[in-house]
Scaffold this active site. Structure first.
Site, mmCIF file in Angstrom:
data_model
loop_
_atom_site.group_PDB
_atom_site.id
_atom_site.type_symbol
_atom_site.label_atom_id
_atom_site.label_comp_id
_atom_site.label_asym_id
_atom_site.label_seq_id
_atom_site.Cartn_x
_atom_site.Cartn_y
_atom_site.Cartn_z
ATOM 1 N N HIS A 181 0.832 -1.208 0.000
ATOM 2 C CA HIS A 181 0.000 0.000 0.000
ATOM 3 C C HIS A 181 0.861 1.251 0.000
ATOM 4 O O HIS A 181 0.547 2.242 -0.646
ATOM 5 C CB HIS A 181 -0.908 0.010 1.224
ATOM 6 C CG HIS A 181 -1.775 -1.199 1.296
ATOM 7 N ND1 HIS A 181 -2.457 -1.574 2.417
ATOM 8 C CD2 HIS A 181 -2.051 -2.111 0.366
ATOM 9 C CE1 HIS A 181 -3.110 -2.676 2.162
ATOM 10 N NE2 HIS A 181 -2.881 -3.025 0.935
ATOM 11 N N CYS A 238 -3.982 1.608 -20.056
ATOM 12 C CA CYS A 238 -3.660 2.382 -18.855
ATOM 13 C C CYS A 238 -2.693 1.687 -17.892
ATOM 14 O O CYS A 238 -2.539 2.102 -16.765
ATOM 15 C CB CYS A 238 -4.940 2.791 -18.116
ATOM 16 S SG CYS A 238 -5.850 1.406 -17.450
ATOM 17 N N ASN A 284 -0.844 -4.081 -16.778
ATOM 18 C CA ASN A 284 -0.093 -4.694 -15.664
ATOM 19 C C ASN A 284 -0.657 -6.076 -15.361
ATOM 20 O O ASN A 284 0.075 -7.046 -15.214
ATOM 21 C CB ASN A 284 -0.188 -3.844 -14.394
ATOM 22 C CG ASN A 284 0.241 -2.413 -14.622
ATOM 23 O OD1 ASN A 284 1.007 -2.141 -15.533
ATOM 24 N ND2 ASN A 284 -0.269 -1.493 -13.809
ATOM 25 N N ASP A 285 -1.966 -6.138 -15.251
ATOM 26 C CA ASP A 285 -2.583 -7.426 -14.962
ATOM 27 C C ASP A 285 -2.619 -8.311 -16.206
ATOM 28 O O ASP A 285 -2.301 -9.497 -16.142
ATOM 29 C CB ASP A 285 -4.005 -7.223 -14.415
ATOM 30 C CG ASP A 285 -3.979 -6.995 -12.911
ATOM 31 O OD1 ASP A 285 -3.308 -7.773 -12.213
ATOM 32 O OD2 ASP A 285 -4.602 -6.021 -12.438
ATOM 33 N N ARG A 299 -12.407 4.367 -11.846
ATOM 34 C CA ARG A 299 -12.481 2.909 -11.804
ATOM 35 C C ARG A 299 -13.051 2.498 -10.452
ATOM 36 O O ARG A 299 -12.563 2.967 -9.413
ATOM 37 C CB ARG A 299 -11.085 2.308 -11.966
ATOM 38 C CG ARG A 299 -11.117 0.809 -11.750
ATOM 39 C CD ARG A 299 -9.789 0.173 -11.963
ATOM 40 N NE ARG A 299 -8.927 0.317 -10.798
ATOM 41 C CZ ARG A 299 -7.678 -0.136 -10.770
ATOM 42 N NH1 ARG A 299 -7.166 -0.702 -11.841
ATOM 43 N NH2 ARG A 299 -6.944 -0.003 -9.699
ATOM 44 N N GLU A 344 -8.262 -6.994 -18.491
ATOM 45 C CA GLU A 344 -7.093 -7.347 -17.679
ATOM 46 C C GLU A 344 -6.830 -8.846 -17.645
ATOM 47 O O GLU A 344 -5.882 -9.292 -17.012
ATOM 48 C CB GLU A 344 -7.271 -6.836 -16.243
ATOM 49 C CG GLU A 344 -7.504 -5.338 -16.179
ATOM 50 C CD GLU A 344 -7.462 -4.791 -14.770
ATOM 51 O OE1 GLU A 344 -6.376 -4.435 -14.304
ATOM 52 O OE2 GLU A 344 -8.541 -4.731 -14.140
ATOM 53 N N ARG A 368 -7.773 5.530 -9.839
ATOM 54 C CA ARG A 368 -7.875 4.339 -8.982
ATOM 55 C C ARG A 368 -8.534 4.771 -7.678
ATOM 56 O O ARG A 368 -8.030 5.686 -7.017
ATOM 57 C CB ARG A 368 -6.486 3.770 -8.682
ATOM 58 C CG ARG A 368 -5.757 3.189 -9.881
ATOM 59 C CD ARG A 368 -4.409 2.640 -9.432
ATOM 60 N NE ARG A 368 -3.771 1.783 -10.421
ATOM 61 C CZ ARG A 368 -2.776 2.159 -11.214
ATOM 62 N NH1 ARG A 368 -2.316 3.398 -11.154
ATOM 63 N NH2 ARG A 368 -2.228 1.314 -12.069
HETATM 64 C C1 PEP Z 1 -3.397 -2.641 -14.670
HETATM 65 O O1 PEP Z 1 -3.574 -3.774 -14.214
HETATM 66 O O2 PEP Z 1 -2.702 -2.420 -15.674
HETATM 67 C C2 PEP Z 1 -4.014 -1.469 -14.018
HETATM 68 C C3 PEP Z 1 -3.967 -0.287 -14.575
HETATM 69 O O3 PEP Z 1 -4.586 -1.682 -12.815
HETATM 70 P P1 PEP Z 1 -3.756 -1.834 -11.455
HETATM 71 O O4 PEP Z 1 -2.323 -1.559 -11.763
HETATM 72 O O5 PEP Z 1 -4.361 -0.881 -10.506
HETATM 73 O O6 PEP Z 1 -4.013 -3.271 -11.113
HETATM 74 MG MG MG Z 2 -5.159 -4.081 -12.784
#
Ligand code: PEP
Ligand code: MG
Length: 749
Positions: free
Chosen positions: A366, A679, A631-632, A509, A608, A473
């Site tokens: 966090h 994103c 990212n995911d 989101r 994702e 976020r």
């Molecule tokens: C992602 O997964 O790319 C994303 C933008 O969400 P987070 O990084 O908050 O999981």
């Molecule tokens: Mg994500």
């Protein structure tokens, strides 16, 4: 005296040491007196004190029994000989036959060959290594357990004396000048960027001014009082927290268990009986727990040792009366150094900080999320920095490489300043682009948006030249509290965010909680793979109360203006349909309540998981927009945990495989006529951003600091040509297109 170091004898010795500390005189005389008293008390021919000259070298600083000429001459590297081994491991060595011990090193200048018995104990203060205390005797015997224990107590007093500066000055100056050496720490990058500043310790060091206790009964009573006070404070905290329920309360419960632990108390009482003051006893046990913590690999044990460490800190503050607030002034350009820190505490410091360095922590913690939102460089896992650093020390943080320089040499400082200056120069160049669009030389326009998560992010909208917030976020407002935030508070915050955006779009989101982002008030699910577990929209659909409340807050904040909402982690179309239906219900409710409604609502989904890229066409047409959460998506595509250092950089975003997936998504969205953005973090990396645009993505959302560099590149390249390079590369059997793309950019951008 020989044999057991009886309690009264131990106390007498400690009092003599304390008197030595109090008496005026040179540091060398003090050390000489100390070795004399110890040898005399334990009945050994030899007593020597070795202190660190620099982090790698120990120096014989005083001795009773070895040749006086060896003092300040005999030196050992860390790990060298028995003394070096004690220093390195932080563990005592007790042997009746020193020459037979592995690693024994004979030092002829000391004349020690005639002393086979050897007992060496580390001189250390809560995990900080200061030196080694050694006793040796001619008679070949192992020292008794009581003698060892007694020597550990003595070493504790020496450590406190060193901390108080008792050995500084004169011929010992170079040796005792701790916290003055340059030190380098290699951690993991949590947030990029470079910063220069001064250390600000989140937990200032507690100073124990009276390591020796005169009256054991009195010290025991002080300890008991301190523990009672600790217990009652924990009870009060627990009562408060249990109103909110949840995980915090569990942690406190563990704390309370320790505070009631008999064995912890008993060990401290034994230390007191041997002559330590209450606070020195607490610190001694804390030091031992720290040493165990450094060796422990079992996560459960580590957690418990952490709790014990925190508890010891609290108890020390009670006993010494030293609060967290020591009255010290925060230095200029403060860089926070801590073992670890919670998100709420980090937010409290806010934008005052230039950087953050944590001994522990993780990229997905966090605190890391907050540091990212605050856009300050962060290095996690930086080893022993929290022990080594002092308030006000010069410090350089390189968030790009994860390297931290503490008290750097001039040459290092100069090189680092060059790097910062170059970055500042580049930023200035980017600032000049602020008002200009990201248009490639071929005329293609790319929209650049920023990611945000805090009200404090909003000024960057203006500063970076972003066209809006492509990803807000919403987790932080939930993560930094001890209970679920109220609808009214959320609505106020979302409203402020939109007000500050001054008509530029903001995509909110909904809560992506679970996985690495665990709410303090939500019992964590015992999930083997939380990133693939009960998180984000899955949790929202199962626990609708929170999702409904958040949607209501968003609808209220969006009254009278356009509103954009995006659901995270949609893995199959029905999840989106159901979430959208819940939004519809809330909208109807608001209407019935007579509240003003948003002028328009656009509802999107985050892509994702690979599955949703293969969803039926109807899914694509049912969304008002889609956003790739790279990212995911990438971690699931490659089955490589984004939090795991060992694998998170292993697979390249620019591999033909991943780019093919992205291309397919782009094509499907084009065909369905649904706007698409990207994103994830990769959108903010110029080479990746250019490649995405070459694949057909027209909207990218990134951290504000990346907008300048990305725009700078876009304005210099011909995307239609790059598209051909990328398409060609995807036909080849290269494992990654990075060399080809980088090469082309170097020649053309
Ligand atoms: C992602 O997964 O790319 C994303 C933008 O969400 P987070 O990084 O908050 O999981
Ligand atoms: Mg994500």
């Amino acid at each position: 005296m020989s044999g057991d170091l009886a309690e009264s004898e131990s106390r007498k010795l400690l009092q003599r040491l304390r008197d030595t500390l109090a008496a005026p005189g040179a540091s060398q005389d003090r050390l000489d007196n100390i070795t004399h008293h110890i040898a005399d008390s334990i009945g050994a021919e030899v007593c020597s004190v070795y202190l660190f000259r620099d982090p790698q070298t120990l120096e014989l600083c005083a001795t009773e029994g070895l040749r006086p000429e060896a003092v300040h001459q005999t030196r050992l590297r860390l790990g060298e000989g028995l003394v070096g081994r004690v220093a390195r491991t932080g563990q005592p060595i007790n042997t009746a036959d020193a020459p037979a011990e592995p690693g024994f090193r004979f030092m002829p200048e000391t004349g020690e060959e005639v002393y086979p018995s050897f007992l060496g104990v580390p001189i250390q203060r809560v995990g900080e290594k200061l030196g080694v205390l050694v006793v040796q005797s001619r008679q070949s015997r192992r020292f008794t357990e009581d003698e060892c224990y007694g020597m550990e107590v003595v070493a504790m007093v020496l450590a406190e004396m060193a901390e108080l500066g008792a050995f500084a000055g004169g011929s010992n100056d170079g040796v005792t000048a701790r916290h003055r050496f340059p030190a380098v720490f290699r951690g993991t990058s949590g947030q990029e960027g470079a910063a220069e500043g001064h250390v600000w310790l989140h937990e200032p060091r507690v100073v124990v001014t009276n390591p020796v206790g005169d009256d054991p009964q009195r010290e025991r009573a002080r300890l008991a009082e301190g523990v009672a006070m600790l217990r009652s404070r924990l009870d009060a905290l627990l009562a408060d927290l249990s109103l909110g329920g949840g995980d915090h309360a569990d942690v406190m419960e563990t704390f309370r268990m320790f505070a009631n632990s008999r064995s912890w108390m008993r060990r401290m009482e034994e230390d007191i009986d041997l002559g330590l003051s209450a606070e020195a006893a607490v610190e001694k046990e804390q030091g031992q727990a720290r040493a165990r913590l450094e060796r422990a690999t079992d996560p459960y044990l580590r957690e418990r040792l952490h709790d014990l460490d925190d508890l010891s800190n609290r108890l020390l503050r009670i006993l010494t009366g030293q609060g967290r607030d020591t009255g010290a002034e925060m230095p200029e350009n403060p860089i926070l150094v801590a073992r670890n820190i919670g998100p709420a505490e980090l937010l409290d410091y806010g934008r005052k900080l230039r950087g953050v360095v944590l001994s522990e922590g993780s990229v997905g913690s966090h605190a890391a999320i907050v540091a990212r939102a605050l856009a300050i460089p962060l290095v996690v896992n930086a080893g022993r920095i929290a022990v080594e650093a002092l308030n006000g020390d010069a410090i350089f943080v390189d968030g790009d490489t994860g390297i931290v320089h503490l008290r750097p040499e001039d040459s290092v400082a100069a090189a680092f300043r060059d790097k910062i200056a170059m970055q500042a120069e580049a930023q200035k160049r980017y600032a000049d682009l602020r008002g200009l669009p990201a248009v490639a030389t071929c005329g293609t326009r790319i929209e650049l948006y920023m990611n945000a998560g805090l009200m404090a992010d909003l000024p960057s909208l203006e500063g970076s030249g972003a066209e809006g917030v492509g990803l807000f976020r919403t987790e932080l407002q939930f993560l930094t509290r001890t209970r679920v935030p109220r609808r009214g508070d959320l609505a106020t915050l979302y409203r402020k965010v939109m007000d500050n955006a001054q008509g530029k779009p903001v995509v909110f989101r909904t809560l992506d909680i679970g996985s690495d982002k665990v709410l303090p008030y939500m019992k964590p699910q015992d999930e083997p793979n939380p990133a693939m577990g009960w998180r984000a929209i899955r949790l929202g659909l199962d626990k609708r109360g929170v999702l409904r409340m958040q949607l209501q807050a968003l609808l209220r904040a969006g009254a009278g203006r356009p509103l954009e909402i995006m659901f995270p982690f949609v893995a199959e179309p029905s999840e989106f349909t159901r979430a959208r239906a819940i939004l519809g219900e809330q909208l109807e409710r608001e209407r019935q309540l007579g509240h003003e409604l948003p002028t328009s609502i656009r509802v999107g989904a985050m892509l994702e998981t690979p599955s949703i890229a293969f969803a039926p066409r109807s899914f694509f047409t049912s969304c008002d927009f889609l956003s790739i959460g790279g990212n995911d998506l990438k971690q699931f595509f490659f089955a490589a945990d984004r939090e795991n250092e060992a694998v998170r950089r292993r697979y390249d975003t620019l591999s033909p495989a991943f780019l093919s997936l992205l291309k397919q998504i782009v094509d499907r969205c084009d065909e369905a006529g649904v706007p698409l953005s990207f994103c994830g973090e990769d959108a903010g990396r110029p080479i990746e951003a250019a490649t995405f645009a070459a694949l057909g993505l027209r909207k990218l959302s990134m951290r504000p600091a990346s907008i300048g560099p990305v725009k700078h590149l876009f304005r210099r390249i011909d995307l239609s040509e790059l598209s051909r390079v990328v398409a060609g590369g995807m036909e080849s059997d290269a494992e990654t297109l990075r060399p080809a793309i980088t090469d082309w950019l170097a020649r053309n951008g």
